[in-house]
Design an enzyme around this catalytic site. Structure first.
Site, short mmCIF file in Angstrom:
data_model
loop_
_atom_site.label_atom_id
_atom_site.label_comp_id
_atom_site.label_asym_id
_atom_site.label_seq_id
_atom_site.Cartn_x
_atom_site.Cartn_y
_atom_site.Cartn_z
N ARG A 102 1.00 -1.26 0.41
CA ARG A 102 -0.40 -0.03 0.07
C ARG A 102 0.48 1.00 -0.36
NH1 ARG A 102 -4.73 0.47 4.20
NH2 ARG A 102 -3.17 0.79 5.31
N THR A 106 -1.49 6.82 -0.63
CA THR A 106 -3.34 7.33 -1.17
C THR A 106 -3.70 5.82 -0.87
OG1 THR A 106 -1.37 5.23 -2.72
CG2 THR A 106 -2.01 8.15 -3.15
N ASP A 197 0.21 -2.11 12.24
CA ASP A 197 0.27 -2.27 11.07
C ASP A 197 0.86 -4.06 11.10
OD1 ASP A 197 2.61 -3.45 9.45
OD2 ASP A 197 2.90 -1.60 8.35
N ASP A 200 4.45 -4.80 9.98
CA ASP A 200 5.83 -4.53 11.12
C ASP A 200 5.58 -5.27 12.01
OD1 ASP A 200 6.74 -2.51 8.75
OD2 ASP A 200 5.50 -1.14 10.12
C1 PRP Z 1 -0.81 -4.75 4.49
C2 PRP Z 1 -2.32 -5.65 4.87
C3 PRP Z 1 -2.55 -5.75 3.28
C4 PRP Z 1 -2.58 -4.22 3.31
C5 PRP Z 1 -4.21 -4.68 3.59
O1 PRP Z 1 0.06 -4.95 3.71
O2 PRP Z 1 -0.99 -7.04 5.13
O3 PRP Z 1 -2.09 -6.54 2.50
O4 PRP Z 1 -2.06 -3.67 3.94
O5 PRP Z 1 -4.88 -3.00 3.26
P1 PRP Z 1 -5.95 -2.29 2.20
O6 PRP Z 1 -6.99 -3.83 2.57
O7 PRP Z 1 -6.45 -1.21 2.52
O8 PRP Z 1 -5.55 -3.18 0.94
P2 PRP Z 1 1.30 -3.74 3.27
O9 PRP Z 1 0.34 -2.53 2.22
O10 PRP Z 1 1.45 -2.57 4.91
O11 PRP Z 1 2.15 -4.75 3.41
P3 PRP Z 1 3.23 -5.41 4.05
O12 PRP Z 1 2.57 -6.40 4.51
O13 PRP Z 1 4.28 -5.47 3.33
O14 PRP Z 1 3.80 -4.99 5.51
N1 URA Z 2 -2.23 -2.61 6.76
C1 URA Z 2 -1.92 -3.27 8.57
O1 URA Z 2 -1.08 -3.48 8.42
N2 URA Z 2 -3.02 -3.00 9.71
C2 URA Z 2 -3.67 -2.29 9.05
O2 URA Z 2 -4.64 -1.50 9.95
C3 URA Z 2 -4.56 -1.61 7.61
C4 URA Z 2 -3.73 -1.83 6.88
#
Ligand code: PRP
Ligand code: URA
Length: 206
Positions: A102, A106, A197, A200
């Protein structure tokens, strides 16, 4: 909309510990694994079985064995936490990967990686712990369908109402399995109360 809330006390116990900001990455990974096992058991309730005859020490008998072939596709990176329990439960599962990230400003998901097996005829589990806006899940499921998947289930730890609505509108045929159905998204598109997150916290990159 097909939303299944897995409210087994053990699932809710793990979810509460995942939410706790004091839960450190090693325990976070362990709780995520245990909770995923419970979610996946529920998400695979509909898989087909066929009868097989075996010999007990007493006499022959017939019983069900799995007939469906299964696929699992974690969305990188956080979805990786959910893969090992699927492999433990279904050793013959075919595994694919989709990398989505993400944009912090945005909240739009951008694909940076994809490697999918042929999904035609496989019951496919899309694994991503957080269903926030639903943008990542909807995009991933679009790719799964393009790779031939006809029967897909979304397996997440926590969903926001906004994400469930978005995903259900985009892919009404895909049931969603979660342990938590939270209140809302905040202005940064994080789930409230959520757990922060997930990626993280999983990998200690806070
Ligand atoms: C997080 C999570 C989803 C996404 C959800 O990933 O694991 O993939 O956000 O958000 P959405 O429903 O608004 O699309 P992130 O982009 O933080 O990446 P990561 O898993 O690499 O930390
Ligand atoms: N991705 C995450 O890891 N946590 C949230 O709350 C939303 C998106």
């Amino acid at each position: 909309m097909s939303l299944v809330l897995v409210d087994h006390p053990l699932a809710q116990h793990y979810l509460t510990h995942l939410r706790d900001e004091n839960t450190q990455p090693d325990r976070f990974r362990r709780f995520a694994k245990h909770l995923t096992t419970l979610l996946v058991v529920e998400a695979t309730r509909q898989v087909k079985t066929r009868a097989e005859t075996v010999n007990t020490p007493i006499q022959p008998t017939s019983g069900p064995v799995l007939a469906n072939s299964l696929a699992a596709v974690p969305i990188l990176r956080a979805g990786l936490a959910m893969l090992e329990p699927v492999l433990d439960l279904f050793p013959d599962v075919a595994v694919g990967y989709i990398g989505l990230e993400r944009d912090e400003e945005t909240a739009q998901a951008r694909r940076y990686y994809a490697k999918l097996p042929q999904l035609d005829g496989r019951y496919t589990l899309c694994l991503d712990p957080m269903l926030a806006t639903g943008g990542s899940a909807a995009q991933a499921i679009h790719f799964l369908k393009a790779a031939g998947a006809q029967q897909i289930a979304m397996v997440s730890v926590i969903a926001a109402p906004e994400g469930v609505e978005f995903l259900s509108n985009a892919h009404p045929d895909v049931p969603i399995f979660v342990a938590g159905y939270d209140e809302r998204l905040n202005d940064k598109k994080y789930i409230v109360p959520g757990l922060g997150d997930f990626g993280d916290r999983l990998y200690g990159t806070l």
